[in-house]
Design an enzyme around this catalytic site. Structure first.
Site, short mmCIF file in Angstrom:
data_model
loop_
_atom_site.label_atom_id
_atom_site.label_comp_id
_atom_site.label_asym_id
_atom_site.label_seq_id
_atom_site.Cartn_x
_atom_site.Cartn_y
_atom_site.Cartn_z
N THR B 52 0.85 -1.20 0.00
CA THR B 52 0.00 0.00 0.00
C THR B 52 0.88 1.24 0.00
O THR B 52 1.95 1.24 0.62
CB THR B 52 -0.95 0.05 1.22
OG1 THR B 52 -0.19 0.34 2.40
CG2 THR B 52 -1.69 -1.27 1.41
N GLU B 53 0.43 2.30 -0.68
CA GLU B 53 1.25 3.51 -0.82
C GLU B 53 1.68 4.09 0.52
O GLU B 53 2.73 4.69 0.64
CB GLU B 53 0.47 4.62 -1.56
CG GLU B 53 0.14 4.34 -2.98
CD GLU B 53 -1.29 3.85 -3.10
OE1 GLU B 53 -1.58 2.77 -2.57
OE2 GLU B 53 -2.09 4.55 -3.73
N ASN B 54 0.81 3.96 1.53
CA ASN B 54 1.12 4.60 2.81
C ASN B 54 2.11 3.81 3.64
O ASN B 54 2.44 4.21 4.75
CB ASN B 54 -0.16 4.88 3.60
CG ASN B 54 -0.89 3.61 3.97
OD1 ASN B 54 -0.92 2.65 3.20
ND2 ASN B 54 -1.44 3.57 5.16
N GLY B 55 2.62 2.70 3.11
CA GLY B 55 3.77 2.10 3.77
C GLY B 55 3.65 0.68 4.29
O GLY B 55 4.41 0.30 5.18
N SER B 92 8.35 3.58 0.40
CA SER B 92 7.17 3.08 -0.28
C SER B 92 7.19 3.47 -1.75
O SER B 92 6.94 2.64 -2.63
CB SER B 92 5.91 3.63 0.39
OG SER B 92 4.76 3.15 -0.25
#
Lengths: 229, 226
Positions: B52-55, B92
């Site tokens: 996921t982009e947020n890590g 990320s």
């Protein structure tokens, strides 16, 4: 302020007095995760205006730094996504607020460049799109890259899990996101944390943000999101 | 006339078919909407790592007990898998842009025969921002578009040339809709699979892009599992 090895611990109200009208501020967070809620809430109460907000998004109308937008405290927003905050849209459409949109990976790299002493970064992201307009495109070994310039701020408001008295920080869960990068790219770094420990209680192996980057520590409050994130 | 499908059936058909594209060990980012459903259809004999982009590297399902300290890019709570990793945004997006993702699955407003995708902005409407989409389509090895064949108004989405502001240029490798699978092969869209009951002439009317019909054209995989 004088730098000290032992970082001052103060209330959020006291800490955000360092932010003055016209300041640029970075605020950590992604969606509702990793926002320094207590600092942002104090900044809302302070009413300090004319701020340039540099943050991945503008949260929601009634959550986190979304409230700074609703409260009319923001002159300009630099972000990658503002779709969840209707007030950001409205104020931009009414030309009451500037809006600079940046691809998310570019956003964090610009902050990293600002904090790591780089003159910019070359990224393929956005080549051939409207994002390229007005920017310098540089070809390296036959591939086109956009030159993206560094971002810095007067003050960074960040969120971490625990600090020690030197300001060393560790993070938890998905609250990490942009916070470590922002800790490098502002003249004054204020960290909101769950707990402040004695020296030695954080193992140097676990430190993500070294305390030399952090100027002020604030304990998180007990508002809905502050206590749950 | 093309068969009219219930929206839920269409969405799940697309997700089920996309899930067949992955191999054991693939690292995949799923966008919001139909792409989110893809994780429900990963075959039991392979392991896919969701990023996921947020890590999160190794995002697992929604936990029984909500913990707001672990969320996905859309804000929903998740549990990192055992063996997963939590990273900051620079890492990320380093993973995303640096070619460490095997695939990204996203929705689209428009795609075209050149492999262009537009999925972030309709001028004149609100400006949500591109978020991580431009990085994802630039960096992932395979850009899989999972979308309904037409807009809610019935306008075609698979065009000769995108009319909306682009997210990425020449990046799309596969388009999966409720009616078809179109793959980019050597710069040309190839119709590889067609859903049961879809007449090729009717299909052409809602697919203005140039495409070649594969000599091996077959029924869309997974439709028999509905």
């Amino acid at each position: 302020m004088p730098t000290s090895v032992i970082k001052p611990v103060m209330s959020a109200e006291e800490a955000v007095k360092r932010i003055t009208a016209g300041s640029s501020i970075m605020v950590g967070g992604f969606n509702y995760g990793g926002i320094p809620y207590t600092l942002v809430e104090a900044l809302v109460v302070s009413g300090t205006k004319d701020l340039w907000l540099i943050s991945n998004d503008t949260a929601y109308d009634d959550v986190g730094h979304g409230r700074l937008v609703v409260n009319g405290q923001i002159r300009k927003v630099t972000a990658s996504h503002v779709g969840l905050n209707k007030s950001t849209q409205r104020l931009f459409n009414e030309k009451k607020m500037e809006l600079e949109l940046v691809p998310q990976g570019t956003f964090v790299e610009r902050i990293r460049a600002g904090g790591f002493g780089l003159g910019g970064v070359l990224t393929p992201t956005g080549v051939g799109t409207v994002h390229e307009e007005g920017k310098q495109v540089i070809e390296v070994e036959g591939k086109r890259y956009i030159l993206e310039l560094p971002l810095r701020a007067d003050v960074a408001l960040i969120r971490a899990y625990r600090a020690d008295r030197y300001g060393n920080l560790v993070y938890f869960g998905t609250n990490r996101n942009f916070n470590p990068a922002m800790a490098t790219a502002a003249d004054l770094v204020i960290a909101e944390v769950d707990a402040i420990l004695e020296i030695g209680q954080i193992n140097p192996n676990d430190v993500v943000t070294p305390g030399i980057l952090v100027d002020i520590l604030v304990l998180k409050g007990d508002s809905y999101y502050a206590s749950r994130t | 006339m093309l068969p009219v499908l219930d929206e839920e059936i269409a969405r799940h058909r697309i997700a089920r078919r996309v899930a067949m594209e992955f191999q054991d060990g693939d690292v995949v980012n799923l966008g919001i909407g139909i792409p989110t459903l893809v994780s429900d259809y990963i075959p039991g004999d392979i392991r896919v790592i969701f990023q996921t982009e947020n890590g999160v590297v190794g995002a697992g399902p929604k936990p029984d007990k909500e913990d707001l300290r672990f969320i996905g890019a859309g804000g929903r709570c998740l549990k990192p898998i055992l063996g997963g990793a939590l990273v900051a945004s620079d890492m990320s997006f380093g993973l995303i842009r640096g070619g460490h993702l095997d695939a990204t699955v996203l929705g689209a407003l428009e795609v075209d025969q050149e492999g262009n995708i537009a999925n972030w902005w309709i001028p004149g409407k609100m400006v949500p921002g591109m978020g991580g989409a431009m990085d994802l389509v630039t960096g992932a090895k395979h850009v899989i578009v999972a979308t309904t064949h037409c807009t809610k108004k019935g306008d075609p989405k698979i065009l000769p040339r995108c009319t909306l502001p682009l997210t990425g240029v020449g990046v799309v490798s596969l388009v999966v809709t409720e009616y078809c699978v179109l793959r980019m092969v050597s710069g040309e869209l190839v119709l590889e699979e067609i859903a049961p009951g879809v007449d090729l002439e009717d299909f052409k009317k809602v697919t203005p892009a140039d495409y070649r019909v594969s000599r091996d054209l077959c029924n869309m995989k997974g439709c028999d599992q509905e």
